[in-house]
Design an enzyme around this catalytic site. Structure first.
Site, PDB file in Angstrom:
ATOM      1  N   ASN A 192       0.875  -1.167   0.000  1.00 18.36           N
ATOM      2  CA  ASN A 192       0.000   0.000   0.000  1.00 18.36           C
ATOM      3  C   ASN A 192       0.915   1.221   0.000  1.00 18.36           C
ATOM      4  O   ASN A 192       1.387   1.666   1.044  1.00 18.36           O
ATOM      5  CB  ASN A 192      -0.902  -0.035   1.238  1.00 18.36           C
ATOM      6  CG  ASN A 192      -1.868   1.140   1.283  1.00 18.36           C
ATOM      7  OD1 ASN A 192      -1.798   2.053   0.458  1.00 18.36           O
ATOM      8  ND2 ASN A 192      -2.754   1.121   2.260  1.00 18.36           N
ATOM      9  N   ARG A 208      -2.422  -1.961  -3.668  1.00 18.52           N
ATOM     10  CA  ARG A 208      -3.649  -1.202  -3.488  1.00 18.52           C
ATOM     11  C   ARG A 208      -3.595   0.024  -4.392  1.00 18.52           C
ATOM     12  O   ARG A 208      -2.627   0.795  -4.356  1.00 18.52           O
ATOM     13  CB  ARG A 208      -3.766  -0.758  -2.045  1.00 18.52           C
ATOM     14  CG  ARG A 208      -4.951   0.169  -1.848  1.00 18.52           C
ATOM     15  CD  ARG A 208      -5.028   0.685  -0.435  1.00 18.52           C
ATOM     16  NE  ARG A 208      -6.251   1.452  -0.285  1.00 18.52           N
ATOM     17  CZ  ARG A 208      -6.333   2.582   0.396  1.00 18.52           C
ATOM     18  NH1 ARG A 208      -5.267   3.078   0.979  1.00 18.52           N
ATOM     19  NH2 ARG A 208      -7.473   3.202   0.497  1.00 18.52           N
ATOM     20  N   HIS A 212     -13.102   2.858  -0.506  1.00 20.49           N
ATOM     21  CA  HIS A 212     -13.111   1.846   0.575  1.00 20.49           C
ATOM     22  C   HIS A 212     -13.733   0.529   0.104  1.00 20.49           C
ATOM     23  O   HIS A 212     -14.193  -0.274   0.923  1.00 20.49           O
ATOM     24  CB  HIS A 212     -13.936   2.299   1.797  1.00 20.49           C
ATOM     25  CG  HIS A 212     -13.353   3.424   2.587  1.00 20.49           C
ATOM     26  ND1 HIS A 212     -14.144   4.401   3.164  1.00 20.49           N
ATOM     27  CD2 HIS A 212     -12.086   3.731   2.922  1.00 20.49           C
ATOM     28  CE1 HIS A 212     -13.386   5.256   3.812  1.00 20.49           C
ATOM     29  NE2 HIS A 212     -12.130   4.873   3.674  1.00 20.49           N
ATOM     30  N   LEU A 226     -16.013   3.263   9.362  1.00 18.61           N
ATOM     31  CA  LEU A 226     -15.836   4.527  10.088  1.00 18.61           C
ATOM     32  C   LEU A 226     -14.411   4.634  10.604  1.00 18.61           C
ATOM     33  O   LEU A 226     -14.030   3.962  11.566  1.00 18.61           O
ATOM     34  CB  LEU A 226     -16.833   4.595  11.262  1.00 18.61           C
ATOM     35  CG  LEU A 226     -18.309   4.345  10.919  1.00 18.61           C
ATOM     36  CD1 LEU A 226     -19.168   4.336  12.187  1.00 18.61           C
ATOM     37  CD2 LEU A 226     -18.829   5.410   9.946  1.00 18.61           C
ATOM     38  N   GLY A 275     -11.187   8.460   7.350  1.00 16.17           N
ATOM     39  CA  GLY A 275     -12.105   8.558   6.220  1.00 16.17           C
ATOM     40  C   GLY A 275     -13.241   7.596   6.498  1.00 16.17           C
ATOM     41  O   GLY A 275     -13.002   6.531   7.062  1.00 16.17           O
ATOM     42  N   ARG A 308     -12.971  15.901   6.849  1.00 12.93           N
ATOM     43  CA  ARG A 308     -13.802  16.202   5.673  1.00 12.93           C
ATOM     44  C   ARG A 308     -15.262  16.326   6.095  1.00 12.93           C
ATOM     45  O   ARG A 308     -15.707  15.587   6.974  1.00 12.93           O
ATOM     46  CB  ARG A 308     -13.684  15.068   4.633  1.00 12.93           C
ATOM     47  CG  ARG A 308     -12.325  14.993   3.960  1.00 12.93           C
ATOM     48  CD  ARG A 308     -12.176  13.703   3.160  1.00 12.93           C
ATOM     49  NE  ARG A 308     -11.232  12.802   3.783  1.00 12.93           N
ATOM     50  CZ  ARG A 308     -11.049  11.527   3.429  1.00 12.93           C
ATOM     51  NH1 ARG A 308     -11.759  10.996   2.460  1.00 12.93           N
ATOM     52  NH2 ARG A 308     -10.161  10.784   4.055  1.00 12.93           N
ATOM     53  N   GLY A 327     -15.534   2.300  14.026  1.00 18.90           N
ATOM     54  CA  GLY A 327     -16.558   1.258  14.011  1.00 18.90           C
ATOM     55  C   GLY A 327     -16.159   0.022  14.800  1.00 18.90           C
ATOM     56  O   GLY A 327     -16.988  -0.603  15.461  1.00 18.90           O
ATOM     57  N   GLU A 378      -8.021  -5.139   4.843  1.00 22.68           N
ATOM     58  CA  GLU A 378      -7.878  -4.850   3.421  1.00 22.68           C
ATOM     59  C   GLU A 378      -6.685  -5.590   2.814  1.00 22.68           C
ATOM     60  O   GLU A 378      -6.741  -6.023   1.672  1.00 22.68           O
ATOM     61  CB  GLU A 378      -7.756  -3.326   3.220  1.00 22.68           C
ATOM     62  CG  GLU A 378      -9.097  -2.637   3.452  1.00 22.68           C
ATOM     63  CD  GLU A 378      -8.994  -1.141   3.710  1.00 22.68           C
ATOM     64  OE1 GLU A 378      -8.567  -0.776   4.829  1.00 22.68           O
ATOM     65  OE2 GLU A 378      -9.332  -0.361   2.822  1.00 22.68           O
TER      66      GLU A 378
HETATM   67  P1  ADP Z   1      -7.879   5.472   8.615  1.00 25.97           P
HETATM   68  O1  ADP Z   1      -9.128   5.914   7.932  1.00 25.97           O
HETATM   69  O2  ADP Z   1      -6.790   6.510   8.579  1.00 25.97           O
HETATM   70  O3  ADP Z   1      -7.431   4.068   8.252  1.00 25.97           O
HETATM   71  P2  ADP Z   1      -8.653   4.271  11.146  1.00 25.97           P
HETATM   72  O4  ADP Z   1      -9.579   3.291  10.502  1.00 25.97           O
HETATM   73  O5  ADP Z   1      -7.430   3.754  11.801  1.00 25.97           O
HETATM   74  O6  ADP Z   1      -8.263   5.441  10.158  1.00 25.97           O
HETATM   75  O7  ADP Z   1      -9.514   5.087  12.224  1.00 25.97           O
HETATM   76  C1  ADP Z   1      -8.988   6.141  12.946  1.00 25.97           C
HETATM   77  C2  ADP Z   1     -10.058   6.632  13.921  1.00 25.97           C
HETATM   78  O8  ADP Z   1     -10.412   5.560  14.789  1.00 25.97           O
HETATM   79  C3  ADP Z   1      -9.628   7.791  14.786  1.00 25.97           C
HETATM   80  O9  ADP Z   1     -10.644   8.772  14.834  1.00 25.97           O
HETATM   81  C4  ADP Z   1      -9.461   7.153  16.156  1.00 25.97           C
HETATM   82  O10 ADP Z   1      -9.735   8.056  17.195  1.00 25.97           O
HETATM   83  C5  ADP Z   1     -10.495   6.061  16.120  1.00 25.97           C
HETATM   84  N1  ADP Z   1     -10.164   5.010  17.089  1.00 25.97           N
HETATM   85  C6  ADP Z   1      -9.116   4.175  17.070  1.00 25.97           C
HETATM   86  N2  ADP Z   1      -9.108   3.402  18.184  1.00 25.97           N
HETATM   87  C7  ADP Z   1     -10.170   3.788  18.920  1.00 25.97           C
HETATM   88  C8  ADP Z   1     -10.715   3.382  20.186  1.00 25.97           C
HETATM   89  N3  ADP Z   1     -10.152   2.422  20.915  1.00 25.97           N
HETATM   90  N4  ADP Z   1     -11.829   4.008  20.628  1.00 25.97           N
HETATM   91  C9  ADP Z   1     -12.406   4.977  19.881  1.00 25.97           C
HETATM   92  N5  ADP Z   1     -11.947   5.395  18.704  1.00 25.97           N
HETATM   93  C10 ADP Z   1     -10.843   4.820  18.222  1.00 25.97           C
END
Ligand code: ADP
Length: 375
Positions: free
Chosen positions: A7, A66, A155, A184, A187, A216, A307, A359
């Site tokens: 990636n 990717r 995604h 979630l 992005g 965003r 998520g 992914e």
């Molecule tokens: P990306 O889209 O860059 O791949 P991620 O899927 O890693 O990002 O998601 C990042 C988000 O997930 C951030 O907003 C972070 O605060 C949230 N996050 C990560 N771990 C936790 C957690 N344990 N509790 C709540 N939110 C979390």
């Protein structure tokens, strides 16, 4: 056989080696500080470091890359040729932040490992099944068509992967499953999947549309942009920047980090609370819309950093939806786990699931499939 998944992003090259017979990840890492994201020479240097840690490459049967934007042509993973490279390059106009780095990673890997077949897996491909009613933008088509302006969605590798697992978890006839997947993270996007086929998704021509994200805004009335350009000193690039890196949770709560937003809201910060309300309202909007498009709902899936990990986020995203069969089991929702799991109350009509995305594994799986077919 082993597949090396690459990636290549603008600031780092992430890599994973996956044993495709067992789906096991045997090595994973990242090389950061790429000089020029679009520079093949810089990516050759980074790729050499990747190979240092991979060690013996004789067991690598293929490299899976990717690629963010596949445009209208790449609706399936493809074995990379110079012609494919050139087409990915022409798609850079549609994804200037991503495709040039993805492409530099591909060119570097092909230069360093000329004997190993390479496959491109596209973020847009899973959404290529959207019908014209879903992907057409209602602007003059003589403008839109030549410029490739339409909904593409992103995604896709993640939505495809988690919707397939959701279908396995639901059991029964997969061609009848109506699933909404919520990816979630920093992005974010949502997809409506009917019988394994994606029928709509919230990101659009670019990854700006849809849900409220870290930086965003997601959906905004387009005239906000023309109004900003007309009435402020902001330039076109300033506005572009503002929409990509200065909006969303960051703009409303002062931080893009969801953990920080929720902890500030709990501590009584009114702007963080508002940010969460706006975030959750938009998710409700899409759950309602996509349930209508699917003609009902069997499963709602949470994935991505938020998520997968935020019980508070999942609660807010599904609050007051009991009337449509969505009701979380608070104990199951509070469980911290990296396993796929059900978090809805027993007996409710919609099975709510948390399914950690992977992914890299999906890219390896698709690459191995393409290579088997090509052989
Ligand atoms: P990306 O889209 O860059 O791949 P991620 O899927 O890693 O990002 O998601 C990042 C988000 O997930 C951030 O907003 C972070 O605060 C949230 N996050 C990560 N771990 C936790 C957690 N344990 N509790 C709540 N939110 C979390």
């Amino acid at each position: 056989v082993k597949i090396l998944v690459i990636n290549a992003g603008s600031s780092s090259v992430k890599y994973t080696v996956i044993e495709s017979d067992t789906n096991e990840s045997v090595l994973t890492g990242a090389v950061s500080d790429i000089g020029q994201p679009g520079s093949v020479a810089d990516h050759v240097e980074a790729f050499a470091k990747v190979l240092d840690s991979v060690g013996d490459v004789s067991a690598i049967a293929g490299v899976g890359h990717r690629v963010v934007h596949g445009g209208e042509r790449f609706v399936q993973p493809v074995v990379i040729t110079t012609e494919v490279e050139n087409h990915i390059s022409t798609l850079s106009a549609l994804a200037p932040l991503h495709n040039p780095a993805n492409l530099a990673g591909i060119r570097a890997a092909r230069a360093v490992l000329p004997g190993i077949p390479q496959v491109a897996v596209f973020d847009t491909a899973f959404h290529s099944t959207l019908g014209p009613q879903a992907h057409t933008m209602a602007i003059p088509q003589e403008l839109a068509k030549p410029l490739g302006i339409r909904k593409y969605g992103f995604h896709g590798t993640s939505h495809g992967y988690v919707s397939r697992i959701a279908s396995e978890m639901l059991g029964g006839n997969p061609t009848e499953h109506r699933v909404i997947t919520l990816h979630l993270g920093n992005g974010s996007s949502v997809a409506a999947v009917k019988g394994g086929v994606c029928i709509d998704t919230s990101m659009g021509f670019t990854p700006l549309a849809g849900l409220v994200m870290g930086t965003r805004p997601g959906d905004v009335d387009p005239s906000v942009i023309t109004h900003l350009l007309r009435t402020t000193e902001l330039s076109l690039d300033d506005v572009d920047d503002l929409l990509n890196t200065g909006s969303g949770l960051l703009a409303l709560a002062g931080t893009h980090d969801f953990r920080e937003v929720t902890s500030r809201a709990l501590a009584g910060d009114a702007s963080a609370s508002l940010a969460l309300d706006v975030w959750a309202w938009r998710i409700h909007h899409y759950i309602g819309a996509y349930t209508a498009l699917l003609g009902g709902l069997d499963a709602l899936v949470f994935t991505g950093g938020i998520g997968e990990n935020s019980a508070v986020g999942r609660t807010m995203a599904t609050a007051d939806l009991t009337f449509m069969g969505i009701d979380l089991d608070d104990v199951a929702n509070a469980v911290v786990s990296s396993e796929p799991r059900v978090i809805s109350s027993p007996g409710t009509s919609v099975t709510v699931m948390v399914i950690p995305t992977n992914e890299e594994l999906e890219i390896a799986r698709q690459s191995a499939q393409v290579l088997t077919r090509a052989r």
